[in-house]
Design a protein around this motif. Sequence first.
Motif, PDB file in Angstrom:
ATOM      1  N   UNK A 101       0.813  -1.217   0.000  1.00 32.07           N
ATOM      2  CA  UNK A 101       0.000   0.000   0.000  1.00 32.07           C
ATOM      3  C   UNK A 101       0.841   1.260   0.000  1.00 32.07           C
ATOM      4  N   UNK A 102       2.079   1.170   0.516  1.00 29.00           N
ATOM      5  CA  UNK A 102       2.954   2.338   0.595  1.00 29.00           C
ATOM      6  C   UNK A 102       4.221   2.105  -0.217  1.00 29.00           C
ATOM      7  N   UNK A 103       4.719   3.173  -0.800  1.00 27.29           N
ATOM      8  CA  UNK A 103       5.987   3.116  -1.509  1.00 27.29           C
ATOM      9  C   UNK A 103       6.776   4.383  -1.205  1.00 27.29           C
ATOM     10  N   UNK A 104       8.104   4.308  -1.363  1.00 31.35           N
ATOM     11  CA  UNK A 104       8.977   5.456  -1.143  1.00 31.35           C
ATOM     12  C   UNK A 104       9.409   6.020  -2.482  1.00 31.35           C
ATOM     13  N   UNK A 105       9.295   7.321  -2.633  1.00 31.79           N
ATOM     14  CA  UNK A 105       9.655   7.960  -3.895  1.00 31.79           C
ATOM     15  C   UNK A 105      11.169   8.006  -4.098  1.00 31.79           C
ATOM     16  N   UNK A 106      11.927   8.090  -2.995  1.00 34.70           N
ATOM     17  CA  UNK A 106      13.388   8.146  -3.067  1.00 34.70           C
ATOM     18  C   UNK A 106      13.953   7.468  -1.832  1.00 34.70           C
ATOM     19  N   UNK A 107      15.148   6.884  -1.924  1.00 31.03           N
ATOM     20  CA  UNK A 107      15.735   6.198  -0.766  1.00 31.03           C
ATOM     21  C   UNK A 107      15.949   7.168   0.405  1.00 31.03           C
ATOM     22  N   UNK A 154       6.663   1.572   8.353  1.00 33.21           N
ATOM     23  CA  UNK A 154       8.033   1.371   8.819  1.00 33.21           C
ATOM     24  C   UNK A 154       8.758   0.356   7.950  1.00 33.21           C
ATOM     25  N   UNK A 155       8.079  -0.715   7.584  1.00 32.82           N
ATOM     26  CA  UNK A 155       8.686  -1.716   6.709  1.00 32.82           C
ATOM     27  C   UNK A 155       9.091  -1.104   5.380  1.00 32.82           C
ATOM     28  N   UNK A 156       8.207  -0.291   4.822  1.00 35.70           N
ATOM     29  CA  UNK A 156       8.485   0.361   3.549  1.00 35.70           C
ATOM     30  C   UNK A 156       9.703   1.274   3.658  1.00 35.70           C
ATOM     31  N   UNK A 157       9.759   2.084   4.722  1.00 33.89           N
ATOM     32  CA  UNK A 157      10.862   3.024   4.906  1.00 33.89           C
ATOM     33  C   UNK A 157      12.186   2.293   5.123  1.00 33.89           C
ATOM     34  N   UNK A 158      12.160   1.251   5.943  1.00 33.91           N
ATOM     35  CA  UNK A 158      13.386   0.502   6.221  1.00 33.91           C
ATOM     36  C   UNK A 158      13.868  -0.245   4.979  1.00 33.91           C
ATOM     37  N   UNK A 159      12.946  -0.834   4.242  1.00 34.17           N
ATOM     38  CA  UNK A 159      13.312  -1.537   3.022  1.00 34.17           C
ATOM     39  C   UNK A 159      13.912  -0.582   1.989  1.00 34.17           C
TER      40      UNK A 159
END
Length: 245
Positions: free
Chosen positions: A182-188, A210-215
């Motif tokens: 459901x969530x994605x990060x636009x940039x590392x 949190x999983x998305x951000x850490x990954x």
Amino acid sequence: MKLASLLQEALWPQRVICLCCQRPSRGGYLCDPCRDRLDGLRVEGPVCEICGHPLEDGQCVFCDLTGIATLRAVWTYRDEARDLIHALKYHGIADAAQVLAEGMAELARTLRLPPDTVVTWPTMPAHRRLERGIDHGERLAEAVGSRLSLPVRRLLTRSETIAADTQVGQTHADRLTRLQGAFSCDAPPRFPVLLVDDVLTTSATATACAECLLDAGACSVTVITAAQTAQRGNHRKEGLEDGGK
């Protein structure tokens, strides 16, 4: 013009009504009785160092479901705390974010966040933001970041097709499954992240973010919410939603 504005503010101050009880507040966001009651709702006593849940006989019965981030909440989700969150979330009263952020920033300072921490929030689906006219998480992030002198950035994008509907009535496991992807990060995010939100119940949303951000590369993720439901661990069975996203 400036003198006229000052005179008007002196005669009719903007903050004359308490955000909780709608009675005269003597110029503050809250009247004194409501602020005292809000202080009485703070989460106190021994809590788990990982998830912030009150300990039962010295043991945590909740953080086995999280374990990937430090979780903390300021207040128990009822009475004045609930009123403020609803004022912000459902009625678009931005001043409520200032009151909530005051307590959230105070709690954040006790955690000694790294100086390069960036503040972010779980983004709201665009259609829901359009319905409500406000992204309450963004307002909280901005207010908390301002008090902590930390930058605020939108790091998460929420899918419009995954988990778009309310998830009240689902278990923690069901919510995690539904929130997968459901969530994605636009940039590392190559830095520590402070994720702020309104209410923590099952922790499914916080876990997914949190999983998305850490990954994606975040050094660490700390989650601070304005409130948590009473006896949070019980909602593993009840399946209540994190604040009714």
